[in-house]
Motif scaffolding. Structure first.
Motif, PDB file in Angstrom:
ATOM      1  N   THR A   1     -23.733 -22.094  39.573  1.00  0.00           N
ATOM      2  CA  THR A   1     -23.988 -23.425  39.009  1.00  0.00           C
ATOM      3  C   THR A   1     -25.047 -23.353  37.901  1.00  0.00           C
ATOM      4  OG1 THR A   1     -25.461 -23.764  40.885  1.00  0.00           O
ATOM      5  CG2 THR A   1     -23.298 -24.766  41.047  1.00  0.00           C
ATOM      6  N   ALA A   2     -26.065 -22.495  38.108  1.00  0.00           N
ATOM      7  CA  ALA A   2     -27.119 -22.353  37.086  1.00  0.00           C
ATOM      8  C   ALA A   2     -26.506 -21.919  35.755  1.00  0.00           C
ATOM      9  CB  ALA A   2     -28.164 -21.343  37.541  1.00  0.00           C
ATOM     10  N   LYS A   3     -25.531 -21.040  35.835  1.00  0.00           N
ATOM     11  CA  LYS A   3     -24.924 -20.519  34.595  1.00  0.00           C
ATOM     12  C   LYS A   3     -24.156 -21.604  33.842  1.00  0.00           C
ATOM     13  CE  LYS A   3     -24.920 -15.627  35.486  1.00  0.00           C
ATOM     14  NZ  LYS A   3     -24.503 -14.658  36.486  1.00  0.00           N
ATOM     15  N   TRP A   4     -23.546 -22.543  34.565  1.00  0.00           N
ATOM     16  CA  TRP A   4     -22.831 -23.629  33.872  1.00  0.00           C
ATOM     17  C   TRP A   4     -23.799 -24.405  32.978  1.00  0.00           C
ATOM     18  CZ3 TRP A   4     -20.668 -25.942  39.038  1.00  0.00           C
ATOM     19  CH2 TRP A   4     -19.743 -25.059  39.591  1.00  0.00           C
ATOM     20  N   PHE A   5     -24.976 -24.690  33.524  1.00  0.00           N
ATOM     21  CA  PHE A   5     -25.955 -25.460  32.745  1.00  0.00           C
ATOM     22  C   PHE A   5     -26.523 -24.607  31.617  1.00  0.00           C
ATOM     23  CE2 PHE A   5     -25.737 -27.944  36.638  1.00  0.00           C
ATOM     24  CZ  PHE A   5     -25.724 -29.238  36.147  1.00  0.00           C
ATOM     25  N   LYS A   6     -26.744 -23.337  31.926  1.00  0.00           N
ATOM     26  CA  LYS A   6     -27.316 -22.455  30.905  1.00  0.00           C
ATOM     27  C   LYS A   6     -26.382 -22.350  29.702  1.00  0.00           C
ATOM     28  CE  LYS A   6     -30.390 -19.031  30.039  1.00  0.00           C
ATOM     29  NZ  LYS A   6     -31.252 -17.956  30.438  1.00  0.00           N
ATOM     30  N   GLU A   7     -25.102 -22.279  29.967  1.00  0.00           N
ATOM     31  CA  GLU A   7     -24.141 -22.209  28.861  1.00  0.00           C
ATOM     32  C   GLU A   7     -24.210 -23.445  27.970  1.00  0.00           C
ATOM     33  OE1 GLU A   7     -20.112 -21.309  30.102  1.00  0.00           O
ATOM     34  OE2 GLU A   7     -20.840 -19.503  31.115  1.00  0.00           O
ATOM     35  N   LYS A   8     -24.601 -24.581  28.551  1.00  0.00           N
ATOM     36  CA  LYS A   8     -24.768 -25.808  27.760  1.00  0.00           C
ATOM     37  C   LYS A   8     -26.150 -25.870  27.123  1.00  0.00           C
ATOM     38  CE  LYS A   8     -23.280 -29.781  29.016  1.00  0.00           C
ATOM     39  NZ  LYS A   8     -23.123 -31.092  29.581  1.00  0.00           N
TER      40      LYS A   8
END
Ligand code: GAL
Length: 717
Positions: free
Chosen positions: A400-407
């Motif tokens: 989930t952290a990576k989804w936000f990081k990509e944004k």
């Protein structure tokens, strides 16, 4: 065959079986400055640090002083018997050890047997906990991590070997009053139920330095978005979008801080198991719901557990990619498979992130055994139920952290299971247990193992308890009221409403200090909330050398006598000593150097135990001599991007002081590319001996959210 012969044959067989690994010369490679790694036997291809996908912060590690390997190498022993790995590390007589998971009742772990097992904390420090991190820190200034996704048993100075170098004294219980039920052991021994493991050793000149290395190797600590450090309210399960809009309005009417709202299970069209789809009746227009809150500066955080309901659209897609067993009739997605992660990502981005959802609360990934898959469960990736249980919390945090990081958008959420390697993950641990005292001990212990913990407030029997709990949660990584079951509000006890508001406002005022403290977590590996045992000027060793404790005594007794589990440091300068219901007075242990009352700046003591009677309205807070605390005026919300606020800079004591004020845009990850400011605040004595404050200017073009105007408050008169 006579029995003697029998024994000899047996010995030969055992020896043969054991010999390939017995006394194996371990190769310790210094993989980073002051960090050594070895592989014992055949480590598995799933591990804690791999699940957390750690990326060492090499430059920051290089800035630490060099360190020496903390053991005589041949004193570390390993063997592999019966498909299991045995590890043995020396333990000196005066040594104390900390860590070994998120414990709630004890800080000193020497003399304990822990089976490190992801679980909901059940009231005993036996290793079953939300973050059973197999990492221990020694009072001598080193740390050891066993990087295996297994139920690891640690005999933390309990087993006594026949070949021990430092054997306990033989005593006759009949006649000797000094006889001890738990005699002295000179080793930490560890059983890993796998045919190999990686082991890391972190050196240092203090326990803190070993912790810094551990955190930095994992990637450095997380800096929450500024809104994440404001106040958060979690609403009752069945609240609709209209109820939540009204709740936000009530916070405004009560002039109470609010930066984000937690939406509990009722946003799902079905939950336990979950659909991850908005309930059309309660949330007819989720996009509007998120945007309207956002327009008021309020973010939303969605509750979930990972168990997928057969009535949801994700079910057919994930059915072949899930475990053999269900939890609450929901399938368990196999997060070790990239395909599973992609399906979840598409759904979550489309239905939540793209319409403004700012984060998640990841529930029920810890266990209580009945509420998680059993160990006999199998997963399509081939990993076992045990391995998956140890890493699932890490996997879902990382995914989930990576989804936000990509944004390029920072998130900040909650999770109930974690493990080693979690420092850079944007999650705070919470649970259903509710002892205020033990919640503070967990906060103390979180600092040894690279996790964050919140002593959340839910309900209370009395106004006094309510206020005391609210006071401590405002001095934690997440200032949260979790009203999912009780529908409580910060003003639920009108007799203490203004005192509750005062402490929430104080937290909001302290955001510049708290934010800078989190930047130290990221850039230096320093935990934001710190056990006294990690603090300069206070150490277990010092107490021993000053003769307050008798080092010839049994270390278990010392451990009990000197344990400090109800006070901690928030950042470099503020010592927090929470009050518990029914108590008018408490003891506070002050480290070396002079200490001052946070509220009135008065001298309170130095290197001593004091008694304080703070009254109901205040949580005892103390600042070290020369301590600088940057604050801002009271505001209901954290600063928005680009907003500039005034600074109020406090100084305590009589010494000169320095402080690095950190700032960035508060929302994105641009700080990782250098988009941040560090400004030096200095308080120096002029020729007449008066204290004068100065503050540097931020580098041009770098984000900096403070006005030039500074109000200096020299608190000690
Ligand atoms: C619990 C969780 C609570 C609340 C509740 C909702 O498991 O710990 O904080 O979220 O679920 O059903």
């Amino acid at each position: 065959m006579n029995s003697k012969f029998h024994v000899i044959i047996l010995c030969l067989i055992t020896n043969l079986y054991v010999s390939p690994n017995f006394g194996q010369e371990l190769e310790w490679a210094e993989i980073e400055n002051g960090i050594w790694k070895t592989s014992v036997g055949e480590p598995e291809d799933i591990s804690l640090l791999a699940a957390a996908d750690v990326r060492p912060k090499v430059e920051a590690l290089d800035k630490l002083p060099s360190a020496v390997f903390p053991f005589l190498k041949d004193k570390i022993k390993t063997k592999i018997i019966d498909g299991k790995t045995y590890l043995q590390f020396p333990l000196a007589r005066e040594e104390q050890i900390y860590g070994l998971g998120l414990n709630f009742k004890t800080v000193h772990q020497r003399g304990r047997i822990m089976q490190l097992h992801v679980d909901h904390y059940g009231g005993r420090d036996d290793g079953r906990t939300h973050a059973p991190v197999p990492f221990y820190v020694s009072s001598k200034g080193y740390g050891v991590l066993i990087d295996a996704a297994r139920y690891i048993t640690v005999y933390a100075g309990t087993g006594i070997r026949v070949d021990a170098d430092d054997k306990p004294v033989l005593r006759d219980r009949n006649t000797d009053k000094q006889w001890q039920a738990q005699p002295y052991s000179d080793a930490v021994e560890i059983l890993v139920p796998a045919k190999g493991t990686d082991v890391y050793v972190y050196g240092g000149s203090s326990p803190m330095e070993a912790v810094q290395r551990y955190n930095l190797y994992n990637g450095g600590g997380y800096i929450p978005p500024k809104w994440g450090l404001g106040f958060t309210q979690r609403v009752p399960t069945l609240y609709s979008q209209d109820d939540i809009a009204r709740e936000a309005q009530e916070f405004e009417d009560h002039d109470f801080p609010l930066d984000f709202i937690g939406v509990e299970p009722g946003w799902h069209s079905m939950s336990y198991p979950c659909t991850f789809e908005w309930d059309k009746k309660r949330f007819p227009d989720p996009e509007k719901f998120n945007n309207e809150l956002l327009a008021k500066g309020i973010r939303t955080n969605l509750w979930l557990n990972p168990y997928v309901s057969p009535v949801g659209s994700l079910y057919p897609k994930l059915k072949g990619l899930s475990a053999s067993h269900t939890v609450w009739n929901g399938i368990v997605p196999d997060l070790m498979l990239a395909e599973t992660r992609d399906i979840l990502k598409n759904h979550f981005i489309e239905n939540h992130l793209s319409i403004g959802v700012s984060g998640y609360k990841i529930d029920e990934v810890d266990g209580f055994d009945f509420w998680v898959w059993p160990d006999v469960a199998t997963f399509p990736s081939g990993y076992s139920g045990e391995q998956m249980r140890q890493v699932y919390g890490l996997l879902i945090q990382d995914m989930t952290a990576k989804w936000f990081k990509e944004k390029n958008q920072r998130t900040y959420g909650l999770v109930r299971a974690s493990n080693a390697g979690a420092s850079p993950l944007p999650y705070v641990i919470y649970n259903d247990y509710y002892s205020h005292k033990d919640f503070i001990t967990a906060l103390v212990n979180s600092s040894f193992i690279g996790v964050l913990w919140t002593p959340e407030v839910r309900a209370s029997k009395t106004a006094e308890e309510w206020l005391r709990r609210m006071q401590s949660v405002c001095f934690s990584p997440m200032a949260m009221l979790n009203a999912w079951a009780d529908g409580t509000k910060p003003w639920s006890f009108p007799e203490v409403e203004s005192a509750v508001r005062d402490v929430a406002n104080l937290r909001m005022q302290l955001l510049p200090y708290i934010y800078s403290t989190f930047s130290q977590y990221h850039f230096k590996g320093l935990p934001p909330f710190r056990a006294m045992n990690l603090v300069d000027g206070f150490s277990y060793d010092q107490k021993v050398s000053e003769g307050e404790l008798d080092s010839t005594d049994n270390p278990y007794k010392i451990a009990v006598k000197s344990e400090i589990k109800d006070q901690y440091m928030m950042g470099d300068n503020i010592l927090v000593a929470p009050m518990f219901v029914g108590k008018k007075e408490r003891k506070v242990i002050l480290p070396k150097g002079k200490w001052f009352d946070f509220y009135n700046g008065e001298f309170v003591g130095e290197n001593q135990v004091i008694s304080v009677t703070p009254g109901l309205e205040k949580i005892p807070l103390f600042v070290r001599d020369g301590g600088i605390v940057p604050m801002r005026p009271i505001q209901r919300q954290a600063p928005k991007i680009g907003e500039k606020v005034d600074l109020i800079i406090r100084h305590y004591g009589t010494k000169e002081g320095e402080y690095t004020l950190y700032d960035d845009d508060g929302l994105s990850f641009d700080f990782e590319k250098g988009q941040f400011s560090e400004v030096e605040i200095k308080v120096k004595k002029d020729r007449k001996g008066n204290l004068r404050g100065s503050i540097g200017t931020p580098e041009k073009g770098k984000p900096y959210g403070y006005n030039k105007k500074v109000t200096w408050e020299f608190k000690t008169k």
